[in-house]
Enzyme design. Structure first.
Site, PDB file in Angstrom:
ATOM      1  N   GLU A  31      12.856  -9.296   1.394  1.00 41.78           N
ATOM      2  CA  GLU A  31      12.062  -8.145   1.849  1.00 41.78           C
ATOM      3  C   GLU A  31      12.876  -6.874   1.595  1.00 41.78           C
ATOM      4  O   GLU A  31      14.052  -6.810   1.961  1.00 41.78           O
ATOM      5  CB  GLU A  31      11.789  -8.332   3.346  1.00 41.78           C
ATOM      6  CG  GLU A  31      11.053  -7.205   4.019  1.00 41.78           C
ATOM      7  CD  GLU A  31      10.889  -7.451   5.532  1.00 41.78           C
ATOM      8  OE1 GLU A  31      11.166  -8.597   6.000  1.00 41.78           O
ATOM      9  OE2 GLU A  31      10.503  -6.509   6.234  1.00 41.78           O
ATOM     10  N   ALA A  85       3.264  -0.818   4.743  1.00 37.41           N
ATOM     11  CA  ALA A  85       2.819  -0.879   6.135  1.00 37.41           C
ATOM     12  C   ALA A  85       2.353  -2.279   6.561  1.00 37.41           C
ATOM     13  O   ALA A  85       2.348  -2.583   7.762  1.00 37.41           O
ATOM     14  CB  ALA A  85       1.703   0.141   6.369  1.00 37.41           C
ATOM     15  N   ARG A 117       4.828  11.144  -2.182  1.00 42.24           N
ATOM     16  CA  ARG A 117       4.654  11.153  -0.722  1.00 42.24           C
ATOM     17  C   ARG A 117       6.006  11.163  -0.014  1.00 42.24           C
ATOM     18  O   ARG A 117       6.913  10.424  -0.393  1.00 42.24           O
ATOM     19  CB  ARG A 117       3.808   9.955  -0.268  1.00 42.24           C
ATOM     20  CG  ARG A 117       4.530   8.660  -0.166  1.00 42.24           C
ATOM     21  CD  ARG A 117       3.843   7.671   0.786  1.00 42.24           C
ATOM     22  NE  ARG A 117       4.477   6.382   0.644  1.00 42.24           N
ATOM     23  CZ  ARG A 117       4.433   5.430   1.549  1.00 42.24           C
ATOM     24  NH1 ARG A 117       3.760   5.589   2.651  1.00 42.24           N
ATOM     25  NH2 ARG A 117       5.055   4.301   1.339  1.00 42.24           N
ATOM     26  N   HIS A 164      12.864  -2.557   1.881  1.00 39.96           N
ATOM     27  CA  HIS A 164      12.299  -1.271   2.299  1.00 39.96           C
ATOM     28  C   HIS A 164      13.192  -0.168   1.774  1.00 39.96           C
ATOM     29  O   HIS A 164      14.426  -0.229   1.934  1.00 39.96           O
ATOM     30  CB  HIS A 164      12.202  -1.176   3.828  1.00 39.96           C
ATOM     31  CG  HIS A 164      11.336  -2.247   4.402  1.00 39.96           C
ATOM     32  ND1 HIS A 164       9.967  -2.198   4.310  1.00 39.96           N
ATOM     33  CD2 HIS A 164      11.646  -3.406   5.011  1.00 39.96           C
ATOM     34  CE1 HIS A 164       9.469  -3.291   4.860  1.00 39.96           C
ATOM     35  NE2 HIS A 164      10.466  -4.046   5.291  1.00 39.96           N
ATOM     36  N   ASN A 168       8.194  -5.456  -1.195  1.00 40.36           N
ATOM     37  CA  ASN A 168       8.129  -4.315  -0.290  1.00 40.36           C
ATOM     38  C   ASN A 168       6.681  -4.269   0.195  1.00 40.36           C
ATOM     39  O   ASN A 168       5.802  -3.755  -0.510  1.00 40.36           O
ATOM     40  CB  ASN A 168       8.516  -3.014  -0.997  1.00 40.36           C
ATOM     41  CG  ASN A 168       8.496  -1.841  -0.022  1.00 40.36           C
ATOM     42  OD1 ASN A 168       7.944  -1.937   1.072  1.00 40.36           O
ATOM     43  ND2 ASN A 168       9.085  -0.731  -0.419  1.00 40.36           N
ATOM     44  N   PRO A 181       0.803  -1.221   0.000  1.00 43.85           N
ATOM     45  CA  PRO A 181       0.000   0.000   0.000  1.00 43.85           C
ATOM     46  C   PRO A 181       0.833   1.266   0.000  1.00 43.85           C
ATOM     47  O   PRO A 181       1.892   1.343   0.630  1.00 43.85           O
ATOM     48  CB  PRO A 181      -0.809  -0.112   1.298  1.00 43.85           C
ATOM     49  CG  PRO A 181      -0.010  -1.012   2.168  1.00 43.85           C
ATOM     50  CD  PRO A 181       0.635  -2.000   1.230  1.00 43.85           C
ATOM     51  N   ASN A 182       0.302   2.246  -0.721  1.00 50.82           N
ATOM     52  CA  ASN A 182       0.857   3.610  -0.811  1.00 50.82           C
ATOM     53  C   ASN A 182       2.115   3.704  -1.670  1.00 50.82           C
ATOM     54  O   ASN A 182       2.591   4.806  -1.925  1.00 50.82           O
ATOM     55  CB  ASN A 182       1.131   4.195   0.589  1.00 50.82           C
ATOM     56  CG  ASN A 182      -0.129   4.256   1.432  1.00 50.82           C
ATOM     57  OD1 ASN A 182      -1.125   4.815   0.979  1.00 50.82           O
ATOM     58  ND2 ASN A 182      -0.118   3.663   2.617  1.00 50.82           N
ATOM     59  N   TYR A 190      11.355   8.880   1.156  1.00 48.64           N
ATOM     60  CA  TYR A 190      11.330   7.859   0.104  1.00 48.64           C
ATOM     61  C   TYR A 190      11.981   8.302  -1.212  1.00 48.64           C
ATOM     62  O   TYR A 190      12.081   7.500  -2.142  1.00 48.64           O
ATOM     63  CB  TYR A 190       9.882   7.415  -0.167  1.00 48.64           C
ATOM     64  CG  TYR A 190       9.222   6.797   1.045  1.00 48.64           C
ATOM     65  CD1 TYR A 190       9.704   5.618   1.611  1.00 48.64           C
ATOM     66  CD2 TYR A 190       8.119   7.401   1.648  1.00 48.64           C
ATOM     67  CE1 TYR A 190       9.112   5.051   2.729  1.00 48.64           C
ATOM     68  CE2 TYR A 190       7.509   6.843   2.769  1.00 48.64           C
ATOM     69  CZ  TYR A 190       8.018   5.669   3.302  1.00 48.64           C
ATOM     70  OH  TYR A 190       7.427   5.112   4.408  1.00 48.64           O
ATOM     71  N   HIS A 231       4.344  -4.498   9.056  1.00 48.12           N
ATOM     72  CA  HIS A 231       4.264  -4.375  10.514  1.00 48.12           C
ATOM     73  C   HIS A 231       2.942  -4.877  11.088  1.00 48.12           C
ATOM     74  O   HIS A 231       2.743  -4.854  12.295  1.00 48.12           O
ATOM     75  CB  HIS A 231       4.464  -2.903  10.905  1.00 48.12           C
ATOM     76  CG  HIS A 231       5.504  -2.210  10.084  1.00 48.12           C
ATOM     77  ND1 HIS A 231       6.826  -2.597  10.117  1.00 48.12           N
ATOM     78  CD2 HIS A 231       5.430  -1.192   9.171  1.00 48.12           C
ATOM     79  CE1 HIS A 231       7.515  -1.820   9.262  1.00 48.12           C
ATOM     80  NE2 HIS A 231       6.690  -0.975   8.683  1.00 48.12           N
ATOM     81  N   ARG A 249       7.578   0.590  13.384  1.00 49.74           N
ATOM     82  CA  ARG A 249       8.152   0.047  12.139  1.00 49.74           C
ATOM     83  C   ARG A 249       9.304  -0.929  12.401  1.00 49.74           C
ATOM     84  O   ARG A 249       9.885  -1.476  11.467  1.00 49.74           O
ATOM     85  CB  ARG A 249       8.670   1.184  11.247  1.00 49.74           C
ATOM     86  CG  ARG A 249       7.580   2.098  10.750  1.00 49.74           C
ATOM     87  CD  ARG A 249       8.115   3.131   9.769  1.00 49.74           C
ATOM     88  NE  ARG A 249       7.245   4.301   9.754  1.00 49.74           N
ATOM     89  CZ  ARG A 249       6.152   4.404   8.997  1.00 49.74           C
ATOM     90  NH1 ARG A 249       5.812   3.440   8.167  1.00 49.74           N
ATOM     91  NH2 ARG A 249       5.399   5.486   9.054  1.00 49.74           N
ATOM     92  N   ARG A 299      13.348   4.673  12.237  1.00 52.64           N
ATOM     93  CA  ARG A 299      12.080   5.403  12.229  1.00 52.64           C
ATOM     94  C   ARG A 299      11.242   5.035  13.465  1.00 52.64           C
ATOM     95  O   ARG A 299      11.785   4.586  14.452  1.00 52.64           O
ATOM     96  CB  ARG A 299      11.365   5.134  10.895  1.00 52.64           C
ATOM     97  CG  ARG A 299      12.202   5.575   9.693  1.00 52.64           C
ATOM     98  CD  ARG A 299      11.488   5.348   8.388  1.00 52.64           C
ATOM     99  NE  ARG A 299      10.254   6.121   8.320  1.00 52.64           N
ATOM    100  CZ  ARG A 299       9.282   5.896   7.427  1.00 52.64           C
ATOM    101  NH1 ARG A 299       9.427   4.921   6.533  1.00 52.64           N
ATOM    102  NH2 ARG A 299       8.196   6.632   7.428  1.00 52.64           N
TER     103      ARG A 299
HETATM  104  C1  DQA Z   1       8.384   1.061   3.566  1.00 48.64           C
HETATM  105  C2  DQA Z   1       8.484   1.257   5.084  1.00 48.64           C
HETATM  106  C3  DQA Z   1       7.147   1.018   5.754  1.00 48.64           C
HETATM  107  O1  DQA Z   1       7.258   1.204   7.154  1.00 48.64           O
HETATM  108  C4  DQA Z   1       6.112   2.008   5.214  1.00 48.64           C
HETATM  109  O2  DQA Z   1       4.849   1.735   5.784  1.00 48.64           O
HETATM  110  C5  DQA Z   1       6.050   2.009   3.730  1.00 48.64           C
HETATM  111  C6  DQA Z   1       7.287   1.919   2.959  1.00 48.64           C
HETATM  112  C7  DQA Z   1       9.707   1.427   2.847  1.00 48.64           C
HETATM  113  O3  DQA Z   1       9.834   1.073   1.680  1.00 48.64           O
HETATM  114  O4  DQA Z   1      10.580   2.077   3.438  1.00 48.64           O
HETATM  115  O5  DQA Z   1       4.989   2.180   3.152  1.00 48.64           O
HETATM  116  O6  DQA Z   1       8.121  -0.308   3.310  1.00 48.64           O
END
Ligand code: DQA
Length: 144
Positions: free
Chosen positions: A98, A77, A18, A100, A74, A10-11, A23, A80, A111, A107
């Site tokens: 995995e 969120a 964002r 990130h 990736n 997500p996102n 990022y 977590h 997280r 952070r």
């Molecule tokens: C993330 C880190 C996560 O904590 C966050 O919710 C994201 C992006 C990262 O790529 O750093 O959406 O996975």
């Protein structure tokens, strides 16, 4: 040719827009191009997906079983929060890396825990989008 599935949670469709301080300025399309380039150089086919819907993510993970040589994920969120994605990755029975973009350990406290790390072969955090490239290169190395 072997296939690597690159999954984004997500996102991540908002990448580049964002929190660029966290990022960076690259978009998800830039990340996809990087993954495809890395796949070409490594002799791997890349399937690249992003979703904001957890059930969709779980369906893609199930579909990877007996089909792909590895998953780069990736989970955003869901990293977590999601026991369901943890369980799906076990059921897939393929190597998982995995990724990130940010260093989640620098952070917020929430997280610092990852359900995905428990089932991942390796975790790359804080290397920006380069983490995707390194993850694909490592899966290529394993499949040589
Ligand atoms: C993330 C880190 C996560 O904590 C966050 O919710 C994201 C992006 C990262 O790529 O750093 O959406 O996975």
């Amino acid at each position: 040719m072997k296939t690597i599935l690159v999954l984004n949670g997500p996102n991540l469709n908002m990448l580049g827009l964002r929190q660029p301080d966290v990022y960076g300025h690259e978009t998800l399309a830039d990340v996809e191009a990087l993954c495809r380039r890395t796949g070409d150089e490594s002799g791997l086919e890349i399937e690249f997906q992003q979703t904001n819907h957890e059930g969709q993510m779980i369906d893609w993970i199930h579909h990877a079983r007996n089909r792909v040589a590895g998953i780069v994920i990736n989970p955003g969120a869901w990293t977590h929060t999601s026991v369901a994605i943890h369980d799906a990755l076990i059921a897939a029975e393929v190597p998982v890396i995995e990724v990130h973009i940010s260093n989640v350990h620098r952070r917020e406290h929430f997280r610092h825990h990852s359900y995905v790390s428990l089932v991942a072969k390796a975790v790359l955090a804080g290397l920006g989008t380069h983490g995707y490239q390194l993850a694909i290169e490592h899966l290529a190395h394993l499949n040589r």
